[in-house]
Design a protein around this motif. Structure first.
Motif, PDB file in Angstrom:
ATOM      1  N   ASN A  52     -46.643  15.046  65.033  1.00  0.00           N
ATOM      2  CA  ASN A  52     -46.920  13.672  65.472  1.00  0.00           C
ATOM      3  C   ASN A  52     -46.561  12.646  64.403  1.00  0.00           C
ATOM      4  N   PHE A 476     -52.160  21.996  63.373  1.00  0.00           N
ATOM      5  CA  PHE A 476     -53.429  21.329  63.112  1.00  0.00           C
ATOM      6  C   PHE A 476     -54.634  22.261  63.227  1.00  0.00           C
ATOM      7  N   THR A 528     -63.596  23.506  69.328  1.00  0.00           N
ATOM      8  CA  THR A 528     -62.412  23.341  68.476  1.00  0.00           C
ATOM      9  C   THR A 528     -61.191  23.010  69.310  1.00  0.00           C
ATOM     10  N   SER A 531     -61.429  19.459  70.672  1.00  0.00           N
ATOM     11  CA  SER A 531     -61.160  18.435  69.651  1.00  0.00           C
ATOM     12  C   SER A 531     -59.664  18.324  69.383  1.00  0.00           C
ATOM     13  N   LEU A 532     -58.982  19.458  69.276  1.00  0.00           N
ATOM     14  CA  LEU A 532     -57.534  19.433  69.055  1.00  0.00           C
ATOM     15  C   LEU A 532     -56.816  18.759  70.209  1.00  0.00           C
ATOM     16  N   SER A 533     -57.231  19.073  71.423  1.00  0.00           N
ATOM     17  CA  SER A 533     -56.566  18.502  72.596  1.00  0.00           C
ATOM     18  C   SER A 533     -56.804  17.008  72.700  1.00  0.00           C
ATOM     19  N   GLU A 534     -58.041  16.578  72.472  1.00  0.00           N
ATOM     20  CA  GLU A 534     -58.360  15.154  72.555  1.00  0.00           C
ATOM     21  C   GLU A 534     -57.594  14.335  71.526  1.00  0.00           C
ATOM     22  N   ALA A 535     -57.332  14.948  70.363  1.00  0.00           N
ATOM     23  CA  ALA A 535     -56.600  14.254  69.302  1.00  0.00           C
ATOM     24  C   ALA A 535     -55.086  14.405  69.451  1.00  0.00           C
ATOM     25  N   ASP A 536     -54.644  15.024  70.543  1.00  0.00           N
ATOM     26  CA  ASP A 536     -53.217  15.276  70.770  1.00  0.00           C
ATOM     27  C   ASP A 536     -52.632  16.089  69.622  1.00  0.00           C
ATOM     28  N   GLU A 537     -53.357  17.130  69.220  1.00  0.00           N
ATOM     29  CA  GLU A 537     -52.954  17.945  68.081  1.00  0.00           C
ATOM     30  C   GLU A 537     -52.719  19.407  68.469  1.00  0.00           C
TER      31      GLU A 537
END
Length: 569
Positions: A52, A476, A528, A531-537
């Motif tokens: 990103n 990430f 976990t 959180s990764l998905s919500e942060a586009d990570e």
């Protein structure tokens, strides 16, 4: 430092690491000092997708430099090999070919980690090259057309795992997945309704997309068996049987109409696909064949001197070989209908894809083996079912111990004739059972690819699973995060014969934990992933979503296990 500590899939063949890390700051500067601009552009796209972060192309000042360098061939001894050096001055990748540079780029992408706000790559030197030259995977749009974006996602996943072939199975009982100008009825159903098929423009788009990532597309037109759709559409290609019913699944080889049909169809395929090899199928016709009963087949067998239906088939294969050879194409076919116990009259430059010796009543068995094909001087692509069939056959235990020149048995002196392997994702006929590919392929593709790239045993499976997690989800993920420990294994349960499978290996996942402990760990892992998905990570949101579904199912299993309910959700 051993290469396993690099935590990349496929594992590099040789990695001499210092234990330090090279820090890279965004925007990343990438460049080349010679004709590698196309690969620099690919690396820029890969880095932006994975991190990103912004990437700047600069040949004067760069953090990552790609170089076409013939001298690198003396270090890796393979045209697809590369040398990667990472130190305080940045990262340099050298290779004699663009393919080698692409593999080096995938290693950069796979080795990057986000730690304490920094991007890091292990310092040291990597010398890496593939053990085999044919590293493929197959998709099956004939049994269910696949959206172009999904095919491209599979191409990305395959390229990330350093595969170099995409095999498209285009014709089967269900449909023909290419638009045909010569035979437009092939793209319609029995009631005249249009069936989805790829246009020439869509195929050209896929070829360009795959080619940019170093992947060639192999087309397959499966004949003479698996012809239910063809015979339903063109019944004149059916056998002529006076007393009884002709086969509804295998083409008549006694009529020149079949030759004209197949040659015309292959002509359209050759026009569209530039790859040097064309797959003509040739499997399983013995299961549903009426050549012995067909008057036209018997007449042609007499005319051509064929004493058995096997020889009748070989004559057909030789005609296809002649057609393809006239168009500078190599013929490829499945192995199971070739009676290799004797020396079959099949051109020895045909590339054989081995998947199994035929079952009883399904083709030749006695005296047949992969080794016999090698003794007869064929080259072979190994797709042995226990290692390569995603639907219901592969297992972690088998695949991690397999490599294409070890099983089935292959003499050392014949090993080079096995040029690689191919993972096969046959689409189930039932739409509701197709979802499992989204959870199964993100790990099956790289695990299979590792066995084609690096023949060394996987000594530390825990470290490999951690590397596989980052490979599937992106850079990430937290340090040491192992999604497959919670899912019960690196190979997710797969479907067989259209029967649904559980989304995860529940018993293996529990290990020595109580149901309550397992549930708590599943929920932590879900948090976990969320959180990764919500942060586009996550690099592939579809993979993260599929794994969340698996974990939610496991939460339900843990609840029932805690109560003593044995029925699964």
């Amino acid at each position: 430092m051993p290469s396993r500590e690099l935590d990349i899939v496929p594992r590099p063949r040789r990695a001499d690491l210092t234990g330090e890390a090279v820090r890279l700051e965004a925007p990343f500067m990438v460049g080349t000092d010679n004709d590698a601009g196309a690969v620099v552009a690919l690396l820029s796209d890969l880095l932006e997708r994975e991190t990103n972060e912004r990437v700047v192309r600069s040949n004067e000042e760069s953090d990552v430099r790609l170089t076409i360098d013939d001298a690198a061939s003396s270090l890796v001894d393979d045209s697809e090999g590369y040398v990667l050096e990472a130190d305080g001055n940045g990262i340099i990748v050298r290779s004699p070919t663009a393919d080698g540079l692409r593999h080096g780029c995938q290693t950069i992408v796979g080795g990057l980690e986000r730690r304490n706000g920094d991007w890091r790559f292990p310092a040291g030197e990597i010398r890496d090259w593939p053990a085999t030259r044919w590293r493929g995977f197959m998709l099956d749009p004939a049994r269910g057309i696949l959206p172009l974006e999904r095919v491209k996602r599979r191409i990305d996943q395959a390229a990330r795992a350093k595969l170099n072939r995409l095999h498209l199975h285009l014709l089967d009982h269900e449909s023909y997945a290419l638009e045909s100008e010569a035979f437009p009825e092939l793209n319609r159903g029995p009631d005249g309704e249009n069936r989805p098929a790829y246009s020439s423009e869509e195929i050209e788009d896929l070829i360009e997309y795959a080619g940019r990532r170093g992947i060639e597309i192999l087309p397959e037109v499966d004949v003479p068996g698996h012809a239910g759709h063809v015979l339903e559409t063109y019944p004149e290609l059916q056998c002529t049987v006076e007393d009884g019913k002709p086969s509804d699944g295998t083409l008549c080889l006694g009529t020149t109409r079949t030759d004209e049909f197949v040659e015309t169809l292959l002509g359209e395929v050759i026009e569209l696909f530039p790859f040097e090899t064309v797959h003509v199928g040739g499997d399983e016709w013995a299961m549903n064949c009426s050549w012995n009963e067909c008057s036209r087949c018997r007449e042609r067998m007499v005319r051509e001197g064929s004493e058995t239906v096997a020889e009748h088939f070989y004559e057909f294969v030789r005609r296809l070989h002649e057609t393809l050879e006239a168009n500078d194409r190599r013929l490829m076919c499945w192995n199971d209908q070739i009676d290799i116990a004797e020396a079959p009259d099949v051109p020895r430059d045909a590339l054989v894809q081995f998947w199994r010796v035929a079952g009883n009543g399904r083709g030749p068995v006695e005296g047949c083996s992969l080794e016999r094909f090698l003794e007869e001087e064929f080259e072979v692509v190994n797709s042995y079912v226990y290692a390569a069939y995603v639907n219901g056959w592969i297992s972690e235990e088998y695949l991690l111990g397999w490599e294409p020149r070890s099983r089935p048995s292959i003499p050392d002196e014949r090993a080079e004739q096995v040029i690689g392997g191919e993972l096969l994702a046959w689409e189930p006929a039932a739409e509701e059972t197709r979802e499992y590919f989204e959870r199964a392929l993100p790990s099956a593709i790289p695990v299979f690819a590792d066995r084609l790239w690096n023949p060394d045993p996987i000594a530390d499976r825990r470290s490999f699973a951690t590397a596989l997690t980052r490979h599937a989800l992106g850079p990430f993920v937290p340090a040491g995060f192992d999604i497959y420990r919670e899912l019960g294994g690196m190979i997710i349960p797969t479907e067989g014969e259209n029967a649904p499978s559980p989304p995860a290996h529940a018993h293996r996942s529990f290990r020595d934990r109580s149901p309550r402990e397992a549930r708590d760990d599943y929920e932590d892992t879900l948090e976990t992933l969320g959180s990764l998905s919500e942060a586009d990570e996550v690099v592939y949101p579809e993979t993260a979503a599929a794994y969340r579904d698996c974990l939610e199912w496991l939460v339900g299993v843990a609840d029932r296990e805690g109560r003593g309910v044995i029925d699964r959700p």
